[in-house]
Motif scaffolding. Structure first.
Motif, PDB file in Angstrom:
ATOM      1  N   VAL A   4       0.856  -1.185   0.000  1.00  0.00           N
ATOM      2  CA  VAL A   4       0.000   0.000   0.000  1.00  0.00           C
ATOM      3  C   VAL A   4       0.891   1.233   0.000  1.00  0.00           C
ATOM      4  N   PHE A  34      -9.235  -0.795   3.429  1.00  0.00           N
ATOM      5  CA  PHE A  34      -9.641  -0.160   4.684  1.00  0.00           C
ATOM      6  C   PHE A  34      -8.947   1.187   4.846  1.00  0.00           C
ATOM      7  N   TYR A  36      -7.956   3.213   8.354  1.00  0.00           N
ATOM      8  CA  TYR A  36      -7.933   3.273   9.804  1.00  0.00           C
ATOM      9  C   TYR A  36      -7.478   4.674  10.216  1.00  0.00           C
ATOM     10  N   GLN A  38      -5.864   6.959  13.582  1.00  0.00           N
ATOM     11  CA  GLN A  38      -5.190   6.891  14.881  1.00  0.00           C
ATOM     12  C   GLN A  38      -5.130   8.303  15.443  1.00  0.00           C
ATOM     13  N   LEU A  44      -5.650   2.077  16.921  1.00  0.00           N
ATOM     14  CA  LEU A  44      -6.187   2.147  15.561  1.00  0.00           C
ATOM     15  C   LEU A  44      -7.688   1.903  15.579  1.00  0.00           C
ATOM     16  N   PHE A  89      -4.399   5.760   8.064  1.00  0.00           N
ATOM     17  CA  PHE A  89      -3.700   4.641   7.443  1.00  0.00           C
ATOM     18  C   PHE A  89      -4.601   3.950   6.437  1.00  0.00           C
ATOM     19  N   ARG A  93      -6.303  -6.214   2.957  1.00  0.00           N
ATOM     20  CA  ARG A  93      -6.112  -7.626   3.277  1.00  0.00           C
ATOM     21  C   ARG A  93      -6.603  -8.431   2.093  1.00  0.00           C
ATOM     22  N   LYS A  99      -3.228 -11.490   7.164  1.00  0.00           N
ATOM     23  CA  LYS A  99      -2.711 -10.254   7.740  1.00  0.00           C
ATOM     24  C   LYS A  99      -3.220  -9.036   6.987  1.00  0.00           C
ATOM     25  N   THR A 100      -3.227  -7.898   7.684  1.00  0.00           N
ATOM     26  CA  THR A 100      -3.531  -6.617   7.074  1.00  0.00           C
ATOM     27  C   THR A 100      -2.225  -5.897   6.807  1.00  0.00           C
ATOM     28  N   PHE A 102      -0.438  -2.344   5.925  1.00  0.00           N
ATOM     29  CA  PHE A 102      -0.714  -0.931   6.111  1.00  0.00           C
ATOM     30  C   PHE A 102       0.202  -0.070   5.261  1.00  0.00           C
ATOM     31  N   GLY A 103      -0.351   1.062   4.839  1.00  0.00           N
ATOM     32  CA  GLY A 103       0.496   2.113   4.296  1.00  0.00           C
ATOM     33  C   GLY A 103       1.241   2.821   5.404  1.00  0.00           C
ATOM     34  N   ALA A 104       2.066   3.781   5.029  1.00  0.00           N
ATOM     35  CA  ALA A 104       2.942   4.451   5.993  1.00  0.00           C
ATOM     36  C   ALA A 104       2.196   5.429   6.893  1.00  0.00           C
TER      37      ALA A 104
END
Lengths: 112, 113
Positions: A4, A34, A36, A38, A44, A89, A93, A99-100, A102-104
């Motif tokens: 991602v 997705f 998310y 934070q 998250l 984020f 998946r 697992k998911t 994530f981007g940075a």
């Protein structure tokens, strides 16, 4: 492998401005996508999701559309508030995956 | 609304010590995960657990790490001999059989001195 990529931050906006955070992905198969969020000092929280092409996820005024042709899932909000200041984020998946990924993350600051 | 809980919220330890991070997943979930986030960086997958065994693990999850579901409710991550670079926020997550979404706990901040 699956990955991602999201736009680097920080993004600084004034209250009521329009928000776009770009996200593109690379994946085999048909992943679920997705966003998310934070908030400072917190964990998250799922903001929205889309599980197939052309689905639009939405929540709290945020929207993102699953675009298979451009492998994108850009986050948008028409009018941001100070309380939207957080790190966002993008994540995926893959089908059958455990697992998911994530981007940075993109930090958003909204000024009053 | 059911939620994932984690204890402690903050753990400080000396390098070389063992730590156990604890998680209580959502009660009817069957998939369990640990992720970590080094300060200011991306969230990284460590391990997934299903049917009482590890289903997938990342290259970060080396022999110093282990997971366990000792009873019907807890899910633990053990780091056998902590290193400075293990300092991070550790997130537990769980997912139901039919669900697409992983629900995350609030995290445990681990500080290794």
């Amino acid at each position: 492998g699956d990955s991602v990529t999201q736009m680097e931050g920080p993004v600084t906006l004034s209250e009521e401005a329009f928000l776009t955070i770009n996200c593109t992905y690379t994946a085999t198969g048909y992943p679920s996508l997705f966003w998310y969020v934070q908030y400072p000092g917190e964990g998250l929280q799922l903001l929205l999701k889309a599980t197939k092409a052309d689905d639009k996820g939405s929540n709290k005024g945020f929207e993102a559309t699953y675009r298979k042709e451009t492998t994108s899932f850009h986050l948008e909000k028409g009018s941001v508030q100070v309380s939207d200041s957080a790190v966002y984020f993008c994540a995926l998946r893959n089908t059958g995956g455990f697992k998911t990924i994530f981007g940075a993350g993109t930090r958003l600051f909204v000024k009053a | 609304e059911p939620e994932v809980t984690q204890t402690p919220s903050h753990q400080v330890t000396q390098m070389g010590q063992e730590v156990i991070l604890r998680c209580v997943p959502i009660s009817n979930h069957l998939y369990f995960y640990w992720y970590r986030q080094i300060l200011g960086q991306k969230v990284e997958f460590l391990v997934s657990f299903y049917n009482n065994e590890i289903s997938e693990k990342s290259e970060i999850f080396d022999d110093q790490f282990s997971v366990e579901r000792p009873d019907g409710s807890n899910f633990t991550l053990k780091i056998r001999s902590t290193k400075l670079e293990d300092s991070a926020m550790y997130f537990c997550a769980s997912r139901g059989v039919e669900g697409h979404v992983e629900f995350f706990g609030p995290g445990t901040r681990l500080t290794v001195l």
